[in-house]
Write a protein that holds these residues in place. Sequence first.
Motif, PDB file in Angstrom:
ATOM      1  N   UNK A 161     -48.272  30.373   1.198  1.00 19.48           N
ATOM      2  CA  UNK A 161     -49.298  31.020   2.016  1.00 19.48           C
ATOM      3  C   UNK A 161     -49.319  32.501   1.670  1.00 19.48           C
ATOM      4  N   UNK A 201     -48.968  36.006   2.754  1.00 22.82           N
ATOM      5  CA  UNK A 201     -48.343  36.522   3.971  1.00 22.82           C
ATOM      6  C   UNK A 201     -49.176  37.574   4.693  1.00 22.82           C
ATOM      7  N   UNK A 224     -49.257  35.013  12.107  1.00 21.71           N
ATOM      8  CA  UNK A 224     -48.873  35.267  10.709  1.00 21.71           C
ATOM      9  C   UNK A 224     -48.072  34.069  10.188  1.00 21.71           C
ATOM     10  N   UNK A 262     -45.418  34.067   8.593  1.00 21.25           N
ATOM     11  CA  UNK A 262     -43.979  34.267   8.772  1.00 21.25           C
ATOM     12  C   UNK A 262     -43.500  33.820  10.147  1.00 21.25           C
TER      13      UNK A 262
END
Lengths: 260, 270
Positions: A82, A84, A124, A126
């Motif tokens: 992905x 980030x 996000x 993350x």
Amino acid sequence: MLILDHLSKTYADGTRALADISLTVRAGEIVALIGGSGCGKTTLLRLIAGLDRASAGGIHLDGEGIAGPHPGVGIVFQEPRLLPWLSVADNVAFGLAALPRAERRARVAHALERVGLAEHAGRWPRDLSGGQQQRVAIARAFVAAPKVLLLDEPFSALDALTRAGLHRHLLALWEESRPTVLLVTHDVAEAVALADRAVVLRPKPGRIDDTIPLPLSRPRQPSSPGSEAAARTILASLDRSLRPEGAADRAKPDASALWW
Amino acid sequence: MAAAAAVPAARRPLRLPGGRMLVGLVLPVGLALGWEAAVRAGWAQGRLVPPPSRVLATLWGLAASGELWTHVLASLTRVAAGFGFGALAGILVGALTGTLPPVRRLIDPSLQALRAIPSIAWVPLFILWFGIFEASKITLIAVGVFFPVYLGVAGAIAGVDRKLVEVGRVFRLSRLALARRILLPAVLPATLVALRTGLGLGFMFVAAAELLGASEGLGYLLLDGQQLGKPDQIVAAILAFAALGKLCDAVLVGLTQPLARWQDTARESL
Ligand SMILES: Nc1ncnc2c1ncn2[C@@H]1O[C@H](COP(=O)(O)OP(=O)(O)O)[C@@H](O)[C@H]1O
Ligand SMILES: [Mg+2]
């Protein structure tokens, strides 16, 4: 229809990753590619995705030759990959830049709904778990409506429970547009759970060793007699493929199949 | 259980983040107050090391007369111009060498060699070439800013994850779209760090340039204080430099941080 026509790939350093791969996959079919590590599974998907060039042979999608990234071919890598700096929704929308805003929104929302991440659209990458990230990657590939979807061991880093959930999400998405799917896996149970056909590869150089049809009805139960029999057949075939060529078949394939 | 809970509770006041920062203030504030008291009590003269009250009075006087703002503005203009040119050149050349290997092989060795020269060593040459006024000072600052920005940008581009670039290729992005949608965001955090380093060096070189000859600017204020034997003015100019540098850094961070808020590490290193 996807046709692999005598594909070979030799890397610049002389590694023969694939030799003479020929395979015909009809539209909407799910094919599992199974093989030990190093038998060229990733190489094969990269060729079909147009990320690398074959040394010999050709790839044809509905009669059209594939020599580079093609709009009809999508791929989910082994890692989520992905971006980030984009939110979950923007990651899913990454390949849809050409669409009008409203349609893009609708498609993204629908895909996120399908993979059960609707409430995470604004987060996000993350902040997501590994399984959630992989679901976003699957949604990103599906949302572009490819005719052929390539999946490179997308669930191998996940635990069995998460994997079973992802199988359901994957089939739910597949049901909608029924793309051709090439799923690389080293998990026999995964092949039996998802595929219409299992193709067993043999290493050095990578070749097709065996093809096992899996004519089971969906939804499938891993514990059903049909599934178990299919798994045994694949395991036996895998075991044969991992043995040196010409070695005599041994009597107990199951025991020695456990090591890999 | 109760005892274990009581101990952290008793220690909690020291654990506050504000409390930690205050601990750092104890030493400088204590020293300043001590020195102030010593000078007032007549134990020390305070001629070469002026007490804080005299420094602040000088600073206040300079600010009230407007003189301070003239010098601040002069220094700030030089830094802005030098940083602008240096950072722009650093980003452009870094982007070129980072994306085009032939260009890198052609010019990177020369730039690395130039980088080994202490920037101050250029001063005599710059004065010969550009005269003793603004142009030579701004050039010196720009050279000082250029190298960290160039290295940071070129390194960031070289370090972009090939795997993310492949995501762009799979979706058939054009070269331009690939640069805009993948390369640019990927190199942004490292570029911002490089710009910050460059800005810090810009302030270092404006002080050097002004010490070497200027009629206004905070560096001139330093030199003037030395020549007139006014240490309070020197310390006042140092304080002004510190405040200005910190302020510019904060502005740069404030303007650019939203661009890198997706990255945990960027937030920490900024
Ligand atoms: N870029 C490359 N350059 C040289 N050899 C490679 C490269 N990528 C893969 N190989 C080699 O090709 C073979 C097949 O690799 P791969 O396709 O990654 O296998 P798999 O995905 O089945 O584990 C391996 O022997 C591997 O070392
Ligand atoms: Mg692989």
